[in-house]
Design a protein around this motif. Sequence first.
Motif, mmCIF file in Angstrom:
data_model
loop_
_atom_site.group_PDB
_atom_site.id
_atom_site.type_symbol
_atom_site.label_atom_id
_atom_site.label_comp_id
_atom_site.label_asym_id
_atom_site.label_seq_id
_atom_site.Cartn_x
_atom_site.Cartn_y
_atom_site.Cartn_z
ATOM 1 N N UNK A 54 34.984 24.467 40.199
ATOM 2 C CA UNK A 54 36.051 23.512 39.977
ATOM 3 C C UNK A 54 36.804 24.018 41.213
ATOM 4 N N UNK A 55 36.829 25.054 41.779
ATOM 5 C CA UNK A 55 37.281 25.274 43.250
ATOM 6 C C UNK A 55 36.589 23.959 44.067
ATOM 7 N N UNK A 56 36.333 23.415 43.443
ATOM 8 C CA UNK A 56 35.323 22.707 44.891
ATOM 9 C C UNK A 56 34.182 22.013 45.324
ATOM 10 N N UNK A 57 33.999 23.839 45.280
ATOM 11 C CA UNK A 57 32.979 24.397 46.448
ATOM 12 C C UNK A 57 31.800 24.040 45.189
ATOM 13 N N UNK A 58 30.956 24.704 46.002
ATOM 14 C CA UNK A 58 29.471 24.521 45.453
ATOM 15 C C UNK A 58 28.527 26.496 45.415
ATOM 16 N N UNK A 59 27.876 26.694 44.279
ATOM 17 C CA UNK A 59 26.977 28.346 44.710
ATOM 18 C C UNK A 59 25.698 27.401 44.581
ATOM 19 N N UNK A 60 25.115 27.631 45.411
ATOM 20 C CA UNK A 60 22.990 27.637 45.678
ATOM 21 C C UNK A 60 22.389 28.712 44.802
ATOM 22 N N UNK A 120 29.564 35.126 50.715
ATOM 23 C CA UNK A 120 29.367 33.873 50.499
ATOM 24 C C UNK A 120 31.397 33.672 50.852
ATOM 25 N N UNK A 121 31.773 34.251 49.880
ATOM 26 C CA UNK A 121 33.432 34.014 49.769
ATOM 27 C C UNK A 121 34.200 33.703 51.280
ATOM 28 N N UNK A 122 33.770 34.913 52.384
ATOM 29 C CA UNK A 122 33.834 35.510 53.532
ATOM 30 C C UNK A 122 33.481 34.641 54.348
ATOM 31 N N UNK A 123 32.288 33.900 54.112
ATOM 32 C CA UNK A 123 32.057 33.266 55.119
ATOM 33 C C UNK A 123 32.783 32.040 54.973
ATOM 34 N N UNK A 124 32.511 31.742 54.231
ATOM 35 C CA UNK A 124 33.334 30.289 53.496
ATOM 36 C C UNK A 124 35.038 30.253 54.032
ATOM 37 N N UNK A 125 35.603 31.091 53.604
ATOM 38 C CA UNK A 125 37.017 31.181 53.920
ATOM 39 C C UNK A 125 37.244 31.919 55.126
ATOM 40 N N UNK A 134 23.166 28.014 50.892
ATOM 41 C CA UNK A 134 22.509 27.167 50.953
ATOM 42 C C UNK A 134 21.602 28.679 51.825
ATOM 43 N N UNK A 135 22.183 29.234 53.063
ATOM 44 C CA UNK A 135 21.200 30.228 53.306
ATOM 45 C C UNK A 135 21.944 31.443 52.941
ATOM 46 N N UNK A 136 22.562 31.955 52.128
ATOM 47 C CA UNK A 136 22.156 33.481 51.363
ATOM 48 C C UNK A 136 21.152 33.065 50.029
ATOM 49 N N UNK A 137 21.416 31.444 50.006
ATOM 50 C CA UNK A 137 19.642 31.911 49.048
ATOM 51 C C UNK A 137 18.602 32.413 49.576
ATOM 52 N N UNK A 138 18.281 32.139 50.802
ATOM 53 C CA UNK A 138 17.255 32.127 51.641
ATOM 54 C C UNK A 138 17.684 33.758 52.094
ATOM 55 N N UNK A 139 18.593 34.288 51.935
ATOM 56 C CA UNK A 139 18.470 36.001 52.786
ATOM 57 C C UNK A 139 18.672 36.579 51.476
ATOM 58 N N UNK A 140 18.760 36.298 50.122
ATOM 59 C CA UNK A 140 18.951 36.762 48.873
ATOM 60 C C UNK A 140 17.043 36.797 48.580
ATOM 61 N N UNK A 141 16.424 35.761 48.400
ATOM 62 C CA UNK A 141 15.374 34.947 48.339
ATOM 63 C C UNK A 141 14.159 36.537 49.686
#
Lengths: 321, 514
Positions: A67-73, A115-120, A131-138
Motif C-alpha cells: 500500500x505504501x507503493x513499496x515491495x518486500x521480497x 529494510x525500512x532504514x536502508x530504504x528511507x 532482495x538483498x535482505x532475502x539473501x542475507x536472511x537466507x
Amino acid sequence: MEFKTQLKTLFNSDASQKILAFAGLIVMFVVFSLASPNFFQFSNIVGILLATAVNGVLALGVTFVIITGGIDLSVGTVMTLSAVMTGVFITNLGLPIPVGVLGGLLTGGFAGWVNGTVISKMRVPPFVTTLGMLYVAKGLALVISGLKPIYFSDNPGFTKIAMGDIAGIPYAVIIFFGAAIVASIILNKTILGRYTFALGSNEEATRLSGVNTDKWKTAVYALAGLYSGLAGVLIASRLNSAQPALGAGYELDAIAAVVIGGTSLSGGEGTILGTVIGAFIISVLTNGLRILSVPQEWQIVVTGGILIVAVYADMLRRRQS
Amino acid sequence: MDKLLISMEGIEKSFPGVKALDQCRFELRAGEVHALVGENGAGKSTMMKVLSGIYAKDAGHIYYKGQEVDISTPRAAQDLGISIIHQELNLMPHLTLAQNIFIGREPRRGMPFLLDEATLNQQTAELFASMHLKLDPQTRVSNLTIAKQQMVEIAKALSFNSEVLIMDEPTAALTETEIEDLFQFIRDLRARGAGIIYISHRLEELQQISDRVTVMRDGHYIDTVTTNEVTTDQIISMMVGRTIYEATPELPDEPTTEVVLEVKNLNQGTALQDINFQLKKGEILGFAGLMGAGRTEVARAIFGADPVDSGAIYIRGQKAEVHSPQQAVWHGIGYLSEDRKRYGLALGLEVKENVAMAALDKFLGFLGWVNKSQIRSTAQYHIDELGIKTPSAEQKVKNLSGGNQQKVVIGKWLTADTDILIFDEPTRGIDVGAKSEIYKLLNELAKQGKSIIMISSELPEILRMSHRVIVMCEGRITGELPIEEATQEKIMTLATARKAIVNDSSPATPAVTA
C-alpha cells in the motif's frame, strides 16, 4: 443523505473488488465440492485453513508495504531466520517458550526495521533492499543453524502454539484471524495506517505536510518484519522444528495473495480483508486441484493464471468507475 | 498595518551547477498581499521553498516578527504559522478531503495512535462551512476537479491558522468565477491581519489583488514597488530586463471560407450534448468556458480518445471515422493536451525522439530500421523553425522550460503532418516572454493554412488570438461570437448560461433539448 454518502464511499472503496474476489472464492468452493466428495469435508477444510495460516500472516505484513507503493521480497526468508532464532533461543539456549517466541518475533521485526532504514535513509529502492535482505536472511539462517534443522522435541508445549486446537480448529488458524483483525485495526484506525495510505498515494505531499515520512516508512517495513517473525514462529511450531532451507518462494505466494485481494501495486489502495480472501483463494485452489489429482506442476500454472485474471478483472472494474 | 511579519535578507541558495538565489531579500507586512513576480527560473519558487522549510538556505537570515528563526523543515514553518500552497497540487488522491487536510495532525481518540475519524470529519465540515465551500469531507480527492482540489489545498493552509500564507500560482487552474472567490478569501484574510505572498504569472491579477510587488530576475532581487504606482508594462520590463511587446494584440489574418472540420450532433452522456460547429482553413477557433464546461471533452471526442454516444465528424466534407487517436492522426488531427508533461511528452527522452514520436513510421527503413539521421535533421528543422531554445536535438525534454516543451509538442504534431491542431490551454504554466512567442507561433501556423482549435480559460488569450469564439457551459455550446463582437462580459454571460436561462438569440446555438 447520510446513507447515500456511505453507500457512495463503499462503492468508491475497494469493497467491490472484495465482493468480486469473495465471489470467486465461493465459486471455487462450489466447483470443487461438486467435482469431488472429498473436498467439502471438515478435515479438508481445516487443512485448507491451516495451509493458509502461514502464507496469510506473511501476506498481512506485505499488504502494508505494498500500500505504501513499496515491495518486500524478504518476508519468506526472514520468516525462516525468525524460526531458526526461535529454535536457538528455546532449544539451544534453553530459554522459556514465551521468551523464545518473543525473540523470534523481534528477529523478524529487526530485519524489517533494517529494510525500512536502508530504504528511507539510504534511498535504496525497496525492490533491491529487500532482495538483498532475502539473501542475507537466507544465509544467516543457514549459518546460525549450521545447515541443520533445530528440533523442539524437548519442549512439547511449543508445538501447541500452532497445532493446539479449539473444537478442531488449530490455534494457527485462530492466530491468523487474530493477526488479521489486528492488521485491519492498524490499517484503518491508527495513525500508522493513515500514513501507510498517504505514503502510497503521494509521498512527497505527505512529507511536505510535515509528516516524518522516513520514520513511518521504516515503521511499515518493521511491521511487515514482525508479521514475518510471527509466521516464523507458526511454521516452526507446526513443523515442530526450524527448517533453515525452507522459506524461499513464500514471498511470492504472499505477494500473489495481496494482489489477488485487490491491493494496488502502485500504492494507495488495499484492504486486509482482500488479502485474507486472496490467501484463501490460493490455498483453496492448490488444495482443490490436488484433490482432483491435478499434478503439482499444473497447480502452479493455474495459480499464475488466476493471478493475472484477478488483476485483469480488477482493472476492468477500475476503468468502468 | 505596518508590523513586519517576515524579513529575509541575503538569502543564497545553489544547486549543482546553478546559483538559484544570490543575495535575495524579501519582506512581508501584516495585512498585505505581496506579489512576487519574475520569469520562470527567476527564483521565486526557490525563495518561497526556503521560507517554507523545503529547501535549506546556504546563507542569509530569516526574521519572523523581528526574531531570527531557523526554518529547516516544513513542520518548523507550519509551527511558526507559515503555510505554502504549491504550484503542483500536493494532495493524496486516495485519501478523503478530511484526511488530506489534517494529515500529520490527526485528532486522536484516547490513545496517542488511535485516529478519531468523527472529529476529523466534523472539524473539516466546520472549516468548509467557514469558507462557504460545499464539499463533503469524506469524498476522495481523486473524485474532485482540479479547481476543487485547489480549494482543498487552500482550506488546508487556512486550517493552520497561518499568519503567513504563500500561494504559488494559485489561479493557474481556476476559472474566472473561482478566481473571484479566491480573491475574496484573500481579501478576508488580509483584513484579519494575515500576510499573503502571491506568486503569479498573470500580471493583470496583480493590480486587482496585491498591495506591493517584488520583482526577481535570474536569481537576483530587482526591486519592490507599490502596486498602484506602477503599470503592468513597467513590471514586465523589470522582469525581463528589456522591453518586450506584450499587450499589443495583433489581429490574425482572416481565415478562408473552406470548412476543414465539421462536427455534427456530438453527444456523450451528460458531458457533451448536441455539439455542432465548423472549423475553417487557416482559422483559430477559440473555445471559452468555465472549468468542466466540456471543452476538453469535445477535443478528446474529436481526437478519438473517448468514445461518443452519437454524432458525426466531417473532414473536408468527407464523413470520417475517428474512433482512436491513431485514426485521428491519420486524418491529420493533432491534440496538444493541457497537461503536456503527462500526455504530450516523454520527458526522459531527447527532443528529437519526442519530435519523431507521433510519426515514427515516416522514419522507418528496411526491416523497421529507424533512420536516425533523418530524425535528427527533421528535429533540427523544427528547432530552427519554431525557435526551440535547446543546446541540441539530443537534449532531454525535461531540461527545457515550459514554453520550449510546448514548442517540442508542436514540432511533434507538425512532423506528423497534422493540419488540424487542437491546443488545450496552450500557455498554461508558461511565462510572459515565452507566451508571446507561442502566440506568434499560433498565428504563423494559421497563416500557413493550419486550422486551430484553441481551448483557453484565459479570456485575454481567447480575445487576442481567436478569429471566432465558441462558448460552452455544462456540456453544451451556449454561443458563438465573431471576434469583433466578443468581449469578456459577453463570453462570461454565455459561459454561465445554465440550461434554464439559455439565450437562444446567439447565432450558432443549436436547439437545446429541454
